[in-house]
Design a protein around this motif. Structure first.
Motif, PDB file in Angstrom:
ATOM      1  N   ALA A 129      46.819  40.511  26.599  1.00 40.47           N
ATOM      2  CA  ALA A 129      48.215  40.861  26.910  1.00 40.47           C
ATOM      3  C   ALA A 129      48.333  41.438  28.326  1.00 40.47           C
ATOM      4  CB  ALA A 129      48.737  41.863  25.885  1.00 40.47           C
ATOM      5  N   ILE A 130      47.367  42.261  28.718  1.00 38.54           N
ATOM      6  CA  ILE A 130      47.394  42.834  30.070  1.00 38.54           C
ATOM      7  C   ILE A 130      47.243  41.745  31.116  1.00 38.54           C
ATOM      8  CG2 ILE A 130      46.106  44.304  31.670  1.00 38.54           C
ATOM      9  CD1 ILE A 130      45.569  46.196  29.330  1.00 38.54           C
ATOM     10  N   ALA A 131      46.328  40.784  30.868  1.00 37.96           N
ATOM     11  CA  ALA A 131      46.124  39.687  31.824  1.00 37.96           C
ATOM     12  C   ALA A 131      47.405  38.880  32.013  1.00 37.96           C
ATOM     13  CB  ALA A 131      44.985  38.785  31.347  1.00 37.96           C
ATOM     14  N   GLU A 132      48.174  38.710  30.938  1.00 36.20           N
ATOM     15  CA  GLU A 132      49.404  37.913  31.012  1.00 36.20           C
ATOM     16  C   GLU A 132      50.568  38.697  31.616  1.00 36.20           C
ATOM     17  OE1 GLU A 132      50.071  36.762  26.998  1.00 36.20           O
ATOM     18  OE2 GLU A 132      48.412  35.294  26.950  1.00 36.20           O
ATOM     19  N   ARG A 133      50.713  39.964  31.237  1.00 38.45           N
ATOM     20  CA  ARG A 133      51.900  40.725  31.628  1.00 38.45           C
ATOM     21  C   ARG A 133      51.689  41.626  32.839  1.00 38.45           C
ATOM     22  NH1 ARG A 133      53.485  43.249  25.715  1.00 38.45           N
ATOM     23  NH2 ARG A 133      52.816  41.460  24.444  1.00 38.45           N
ATOM     24  N   TYR A 134      50.475  42.142  32.996  1.00 36.07           N
ATOM     25  CA  TYR A 134      50.216  43.107  34.063  1.00 36.07           C
ATOM     26  C   TYR A 134      48.954  42.702  34.835  1.00 36.07           C
ATOM     27  CZ  TYR A 134      53.060  45.492  30.552  1.00 36.07           C
ATOM     28  OH  TYR A 134      54.032  45.803  29.623  1.00 36.07           O
ATOM     29  N   PRO A 135      49.016  41.615  35.560  1.00 31.42           N
ATOM     30  CA  PRO A 135      47.802  41.069  36.197  1.00 31.42           C
ATOM     31  C   PRO A 135      47.157  41.992  37.233  1.00 31.42           C
ATOM     32  CG  PRO A 135      49.789  39.954  36.977  1.00 31.42           C
ATOM     33  CD  PRO A 135      50.197  40.801  35.826  1.00 31.42           C
ATOM     34  N   ASP A 136      47.903  42.972  37.747  1.00 31.66           N
ATOM     35  CA  ASP A 136      47.318  43.888  38.730  1.00 31.66           C
ATOM     36  C   ASP A 136      46.565  45.042  38.084  1.00 31.66           C
ATOM     37  OD1 ASP A 136      48.297  42.421  40.857  1.00 31.66           O
ATOM     38  OD2 ASP A 136      50.183  43.546  40.964  1.00 31.66           O
ATOM     39  N   THR A 137      46.658  45.171  36.773  1.00 31.88           N
ATOM     40  CA  THR A 137      45.967  46.260  36.069  1.00 31.88           C
ATOM     41  C   THR A 137      44.521  45.873  35.788  1.00 31.88           C
ATOM     42  OG1 THR A 137      48.013  47.028  35.029  1.00 31.88           O
ATOM     43  CG2 THR A 137      45.942  47.670  33.980  1.00 31.88           C
ATOM     44  N   ILE A 138      43.597  46.738  36.135  1.00 27.30           N
ATOM     45  CA  ILE A 138      42.165  46.505  35.921  1.00 27.30           C
ATOM     46  C   ILE A 138      41.790  46.941  34.497  1.00 27.30           C
ATOM     47  CG2 ILE A 138      39.843  47.242  36.619  1.00 27.30           C
ATOM     48  CD1 ILE A 138      40.954  47.515  39.474  1.00 27.30           C
ATOM     49  N   VAL A 139      40.987  46.109  33.816  1.00 27.18           N
ATOM     50  CA  VAL A 139      40.567  46.405  32.449  1.00 27.18           C
ATOM     51  C   VAL A 139      39.050  46.564  32.410  1.00 27.18           C
ATOM     52  CG1 VAL A 139      40.466  45.583  30.064  1.00 27.18           C
ATOM     53  CG2 VAL A 139      42.527  45.177  31.443  1.00 27.18           C
ATOM     54  N   VAL A 140      38.619  47.649  31.802  1.00 22.24           N
ATOM     55  CA  VAL A 140      37.198  47.883  31.543  1.00 22.24           C
ATOM     56  C   VAL A 140      37.022  48.022  30.031  1.00 22.24           C
ATOM     57  CG1 VAL A 140      35.274  49.502  31.801  1.00 22.24           C
ATOM     58  CG2 VAL A 140      36.742  48.976  33.769  1.00 22.24           C
ATOM     59  N   LEU A 141      36.047  47.305  29.458  1.00 16.65           N
ATOM     60  CA  LEU A 141      35.810  47.320  28.008  1.00 16.65           C
ATOM     61  C   LEU A 141      34.703  48.302  27.636  1.00 16.65           C
ATOM     62  CD1 LEU A 141      35.973  43.519  27.097  1.00 16.65           C
ATOM     63  CD2 LEU A 141      37.707  45.263  26.655  1.00 16.65           C
ATOM     64  N   LEU A 142      34.937  49.029  26.556  1.00 20.26           N
ATOM     65  CA  LEU A 142      33.885  49.830  25.931  1.00 20.26           C
ATOM     66  C   LEU A 142      33.239  48.972  24.851  1.00 20.26           C
ATOM     67  CD1 LEU A 142      35.808  53.208  25.429  1.00 20.26           C
ATOM     68  CD2 LEU A 142      34.225  52.617  27.266  1.00 20.26           C
ATOM     69  N   THR A 143      31.931  48.829  24.899  1.00 18.09           N
ATOM     70  CA  THR A 143      31.293  47.890  23.990  1.00 18.09           C
ATOM     71  C   THR A 143      29.968  48.428  23.465  1.00 18.09           C
ATOM     72  OG1 THR A 143      30.409  45.637  23.812  1.00 18.09           O
ATOM     73  CG2 THR A 143      30.173  46.711  25.929  1.00 18.09           C
ATOM     74  N   GLY A 144      29.591  47.952  22.264  1.00 18.57           N
ATOM     75  CA  GLY A 144      28.251  48.205  21.714  1.00 18.57           C
ATOM     76  C   GLY A 144      27.434  46.931  21.840  1.00 18.57           C
ATOM     77  N   TYR A 145      26.139  47.030  21.532  1.00 21.54           N
ATOM     78  CA  TYR A 145      25.264  45.854  21.666  1.00 21.54           C
ATOM     79  C   TYR A 145      25.786  44.672  20.864  1.00 21.54           C
ATOM     80  CZ  TYR A 145      21.698  48.668  23.983  1.00 21.54           C
ATOM     81  OH  TYR A 145      21.015  49.444  24.868  1.00 21.54           O
ATOM     82  N   ALA A 146      26.366  44.938  19.712  1.00 21.71           N
ATOM     83  CA  ALA A 146      26.796  43.842  18.830  1.00 21.71           C
ATOM     84  C   ALA A 146      28.047  43.146  19.351  1.00 21.71           C
ATOM     85  CB  ALA A 146      27.056  44.378  17.436  1.00 21.71           C
ATOM     86  N   ASP A 147      28.699  43.714  20.367  1.00 23.91           N
ATOM     87  CA  ASP A 147      29.962  43.151  20.834  1.00 23.91           C
ATOM     88  C   ASP A 147      29.793  42.175  21.991  1.00 23.91           C
ATOM     89  OD1 ASP A 147      31.465  44.599  19.018  1.00 23.91           O
ATOM     90  OD2 ASP A 147      31.529  46.355  20.331  1.00 23.91           O
ATOM     91  N   PHE A 148      28.552  41.882  22.412  1.00 16.75           N
ATOM     92  CA  PHE A 148      28.376  40.983  23.543  1.00 16.75           C
ATOM     93  C   PHE A 148      28.809  39.556  23.233  1.00 16.75           C
ATOM     94  CE2 PHE A 148      25.668  44.295  25.389  1.00 16.75           C
ATOM     95  CZ  PHE A 148      26.159  44.273  26.687  1.00 16.75           C
ATOM     96  N   GLN A 149      29.094  39.260  21.970  1.00 17.75           N
ATOM     97  CA  GLN A 149      29.631  37.935  21.618  1.00 17.75           C
ATOM     98  C   GLN A 149      31.003  37.730  22.254  1.00 17.75           C
ATOM     99  OE1 GLN A 149      31.082  37.806  17.446  1.00 17.75           O
ATOM    100  NE2 GLN A 149      30.438  39.968  17.337  1.00 17.75           N
ATOM    101  N   TYR A 150      31.676  38.842  22.665  1.00 21.37           N
ATOM    102  CA  TYR A 150      32.998  38.732  23.268  1.00 21.37           C
ATOM    103  C   TYR A 150      32.918  38.531  24.785  1.00 21.37           C
ATOM    104  CZ  TYR A 150      34.576  40.730  18.840  1.00 21.37           C
ATOM    105  OH  TYR A 150      34.835  40.964  17.527  1.00 21.37           O
TER     106      TYR A 150
END
Length: 406
Positions: free
Chosen positions: A68-89
């Motif tokens: 949603a951020i990529a579509e609506r707010y392209p200037d906003t930077i996104v950083v993901l919090l992830t665990g080892y099991a989430d690298f599939q994303y």
């Protein structure tokens, strides 16, 4: 920066918020959201430079939020919090231009280094964006000025003009003290642009004691131009005590019609603002033209050009050219030639200088060309003129005259 921390675990959010506050003080505003749905609500109300979000959350998860951020707010930077099991994303995150990952549990040092890096990059991006905005605004103003004088607009620059259904051309007469006070003109331009922006995209140009505003209007329902001009004049008076002595306004449908609209507005401005005919004769000539004439009379022997003269008087060459011809009835080049020939006649009458020396002293480098111009202006060659008007005796064969045989 405005930073939004999104995680369904309050201790994680608070820990990151405290770490940023300790490292950066109040330099950044940090808000918190417990899931993607709340984050989207907050993004609608407030722009954020950085969103740090967990992937696994109820309702709207981190991936859906990133999308949603990529579509609506392209200037906003996104950083993901992830665990080892989430690298599939990871593949999907790359497609959504996610900036980086932070591995849980989040290291305070890594978090602060990342925020500092993003802060630097955001500041640089804003600086470049502002430079580009100013460059495009400057280019747009130049193209609008070109419209004033019916100069062709390069095809590659036509996209600079904002979309419009109609164009309003407005003119304002500024008080005399604005001539010497650059701040008054700067403030007046900004105030007029701010008022007119309620109805479209304005470009405001200062020319001596006139402001000319070109307003690109895409909305069909706007006040008549006279009302818009009056609103701007009231704002000038209210905010900076600038009294616009007169205003004028017209609307046109095409870029090609702007030149005629500007001419008519300036004529209306002159009718309402010019001093009475009983003024001193010299006052009948515009101050800029008087200054230009004085410079020409003082420096006629130099390689003086219209562009150099306009730069010294802080106006556009096309504006000076139009104003000079309107006020004097002759062009800059014609007036410069008149001054040169009048001074040549004086030297021919009162001195024994050779004609090639006089040619050089009045600004000509080619004696044959000088003689042709002189004959066209006086009906006589320089030699013939000296024979008839010299205050001293002339010895035959003393003077070379390339135009004598023509």
């Amino acid at each position: 920066m405005n930073i939004l921390l999104v995680d369904d675990e309050p201790p994680v959010r608070r820990s990151m918020a405290r770490a940023i506050a300790r490292a950066f003080g109040d330099r950044h505003r940090v808000d918190e959201a417990e899931d993607g749905e709340e984050a989207l609500d907050m993004l609608e109300r407030q722009p954020y430079d950085l969103v740090v979000t967990d992937i696994r959350m109820p309702a709207v998860d981190g991936m859906a939020l990133s999308r949603a951020i990529a579509e609506r707010y392209p200037d906003t930077i996104v950083v993901l919090l992830t665990g080892y099991a989430d690298f599939q994303y990871a593949r999907e995150a790359i497609r959504l231009h996610v900036y980086d990952y932070l591995l849980k549990p989040v290291s305070v040092d890594v978090l602060c280094e990342l925020v500092q890096k993003i802060e630097r990059e955001t500041a640089e991006r804003r600086r470049r964006t502002e430079i580009e905005r100013l460059r495009l605004n400057d280019l747009l103003e130049k193209r609008v000025r070109d419209l004033f004088y019916e100069l062709p607009v390069p095809y590659c620059d036509t996209a600079l003009f904002p979309p419009f259904k109609t164009i309003a051309v407005l003119a304002f007469a500024l008080p005399a003290d604005a001539r010497e006070d650059g701040f008054v003109r700067f403030a007046a331009r900004n105030i007029v642009a701010d008022v007119l922006s309620a109805w479209g995209t304005p470009v405001v140009v200062a020319e001596d004691l006139q402001l000319i505003a070109v307003l690109f209007i895409s909305n069909a329902t706007v006040p008549p131009p006279e009302q818009m001009a009056a609103e701007a004049a009231r704002a000038l008076k209210a905010y900076q005590c600038i009294d616009a002595g007169a205003t004028a306004g017209l609307t046109v449908a095409r870029l090609e019609d702007v030149c005629e609209a500007v001419r008519r507005c300036l004529e209306q401005l002159g009718d309402r603002h010019d001093p009475p005919e009983a003024a001193l004769p010299d006052d009948a000539v515009h101050r800029l033209v008087r200054q230009a004439q004085a410079i020409i009379r003082a420096e006629y022997a130099s390689d003086l050009t219209l562009a150099q003269l306009a730069e010294r008087l802080y106006v556009h060459p096309n504006y000076l050219s139009t104003l000079f011809r309107r006020e004097t009835g002759v062009t800059f080049s014609q007036y410069l030639t008149q001054v040169r020939i009048e001074n040549a006649k004086k030297l021919l009458r009162e001195t024994e200088l050779k004609i090639y020396q006089i040619c050089d002293r009045v600004g000509y480098t080619d004696q044959a060309h000088f003689s042709r111009v002189f004959k066209a202006m006086t009906g006589l060659t320089p030699y013939e003129y000296r024979e008839q008007n010299a205050s001293f005796s002339i010895e035959r064969g003393d003077i070379s005259d390339p135009a004598a045989d023509s």
